[in-house]
Motif scaffolding. Structure first.
Motif, short mmCIF file in Angstrom:
data_model
loop_
_atom_site.label_atom_id
_atom_site.label_comp_id
_atom_site.label_asym_id
_atom_site.label_seq_id
_atom_site.Cartn_x
_atom_site.Cartn_y
_atom_site.Cartn_z
N VAL A 4 0.85 -1.20 0.00
CA VAL A 4 0.00 0.00 0.00
C VAL A 4 0.88 1.25 0.00
CG1 VAL A 4 -1.68 1.32 1.37
CG2 VAL A 4 -1.90 -1.16 1.18
N LEU A 5 1.92 1.24 0.84
CA LEU A 5 2.79 2.41 0.93
C LEU A 5 3.54 2.64 -0.40
CD1 LEU A 5 4.05 1.90 4.55
CD2 LEU A 5 2.71 3.84 3.73
N LEU A 281 10.51 9.40 0.80
CA LEU A 281 10.04 9.19 2.18
C LEU A 281 9.09 7.99 2.24
CD1 LEU A 281 10.15 10.45 5.04
CD2 LEU A 281 8.03 11.60 4.47
N MET A 282 8.21 7.88 1.25
CA MET A 282 7.24 6.77 1.26
C MET A 282 7.95 5.42 1.13
SD MET A 282 4.37 8.04 1.89
CE MET A 282 3.02 6.98 1.43
N ARG A 283 9.04 5.37 0.36
CA ARG A 283 9.76 4.09 0.25
C ARG A 283 10.40 3.74 1.60
NH1 ARG A 283 10.95 6.07 -5.07
NH2 ARG A 283 13.01 6.78 -4.50
N ARG A 284 10.84 4.77 2.34
CA ARG A 284 11.42 4.51 3.67
C ARG A 284 10.34 4.02 4.63
NH1 ARG A 284 14.81 5.70 0.32
NH2 ARG A 284 14.55 3.46 0.13
N MET A 285 9.11 4.55 4.50
CA MET A 285 7.99 4.06 5.34
C MET A 285 7.72 2.60 5.03
SD MET A 285 6.86 6.72 6.86
CE MET A 285 8.09 7.93 6.65
N PRO A 289 7.40 0.01 8.76
CA PRO A 289 6.16 0.67 9.14
C PRO A 289 6.26 1.45 10.45
CG PRO A 289 5.70 -1.48 8.25
CD PRO A 289 7.19 -1.38 8.35
N ALA A 290 7.23 1.15 11.32
CA ALA A 290 7.39 1.94 12.55
C ALA A 290 7.66 3.40 12.20
CB ALA A 290 8.53 1.39 13.40
N ASN A 291 8.30 3.63 11.04
CA ASN A 291 8.53 5.02 10.61
C ASN A 291 7.22 5.73 10.33
OD1 ASN A 291 11.29 4.75 10.72
ND2 ASN A 291 11.48 4.14 8.57
#
Ligand code: FDA
Length: 302
Positions: A4-5, A281-285, A289-291
């Motif tokens: 989803v992210l 940023l979304m790829r890092r999320m 998922p804690a991010n």
């Protein structure tokens, strides 16, 4: 959650909304060094002071005009000038879709050629990042053409793709420096490992091929298991710590970054900056998922 992210990372409306919001801009600062190259150079100076080298990434991807591609080229050339005049230990990393890959491979190659030439004039180095699998072939074509003319350019290979073993062997034929990473995009099961354990196994196999090649490569990961496997292999093969480097992302696992430097390994930190931080940023999320909780908490507080 990961899918989803990664899907949301490609949505232009969300991107517009997030970039326009002060709170999300502030939140992005945990992973992004700033919006200007001056801020990024300041971050690199601080990293150098602690013993890390850097690589600057001017955020942006998938430009749709020649002018945008030229603007990215100019920005990177200016970055290299600034790196030189600030005397910081730092190279640059770039994405070919920011240099016009969607418009034409020739245009893209000519733009990146300008950046590599400027880097070469300073004895510096350019890393070509790897994007989603729709671009793997074209990225490798453009990279190979550039590598045949310049020695100061390297490539990224992603362990989650089935094809990567062959790709690594091909780029090693050109004596290229490789950054090995797991891979950060949403890829179909027909071409990529879906289980973390399979990607990890491939990562370790590819790491061994790289370390044995005698070329200076980048082992890019925050995964303690990949890091121990690399250390163990280097030790058993009597490969010196100075014959490769670990690489990690700005703001991620700083504890591990400091530990590796303390143990005498080379560690390069990937320092992204610029206004186009949303997909990054979304790829890092998606990776952790804690991010996402960190971001949501900030949004609620903001
Ligand atoms: P993995 O995802 O298995 O995570 C292992 C551990 O690391 C986690 O348990 C956690 O502790 C920590 N961790 C990982 N990601 C984290 C995060 N976002 N926040 C907090 N902790 C986190 N990809 C790509 O497709 N093309 C490219 O060109 C690059 N370039 C690149 C450069 C550099 C220097 C690095 C370090 C990474 C890339 N990547 C990349 C991203 C890479 O493919 C991958 O998505 C991330 O590094 C996450 O994978 P790990 O190897 O860290 O392991």
């Amino acid at each position: 959650m990961k899918s989803v992210l990664l899907y949301l990372s490609e949505q232009p409306k969300l991107r517009q909304f997030a970039v326009g919001s002060r709170v999300s801009r502030n939140t992005a600062r945990r992973f992004v060094a700033g919006e200007s190259s001056e801020e990024a150079i300041t971050a690199v100076k601080e990293l150098n002071r602690k013993g890390f080298s850097g690589t600057l990434d001017y955020l942006g991807e998938n430009v749709s005009t020649k002018e945008e591609a030229q603007a990215a080229t100019n920005e990177y050339v200016r970055d290299l000038d600034m790196i030189e005049s600030a005397k910081v230990n730092c190279n640059v990393s770039l994405k070919l879709t920011q240099f016009g890959l969607d418009l034409s491979e020739d245009l893209c190659r000519e733009n990146v050629d300008q950046v590599i030439k400027r880097a070469g004039s300073y004895g510096n180095f350019v890393r070509v990042d790897m994007e989603g699998s729709a671009y793997t072939d074209s990225t490798l074509r453009v990279f190979s053409a550039l590598r045949k003319v310049h020695t100061n350019v390297g490539i990224v290979i992603q362990a989650y793709l089935f094809r990567s073993d062959k790709d690594i062997r091909d780029v090693l034929q050109l004596k290229s420096r490789v950054r090995l990473c797991k891979g950060a995009y949403k890829e179909p099961p027909e071409i990529s490992f879906k289980k973390k354990s399979d990607t990890d196994r491939n990562y370790i196999n590819l790491m061994k091929v790289l370390l044995k090649s005698g070329i200076y490569h980048g082992i890019a990961t925050h995964d303690p298991n990949m890091i121990s496997a690399t250390k163990q292999f280097a030790q058993s093969e009597k490969i010196d710590k100075n014959q490769f480097e670990f690489q990690m992302l700005y703001g991620i696992r700083r504890d591990l970054q400091e530990q590796l430097i303390g143990e005498g390994f080379n560690l390069r930190v990937y320092v992204p900056y610029g206004k186009e931080w949303y997909p990054y940023l979304m790829r890092r999320m998606a990776e952790r998922p804690a991010n996402l909780l960190f971001v949501l908490r900030n949004l609620i507080r903001g």
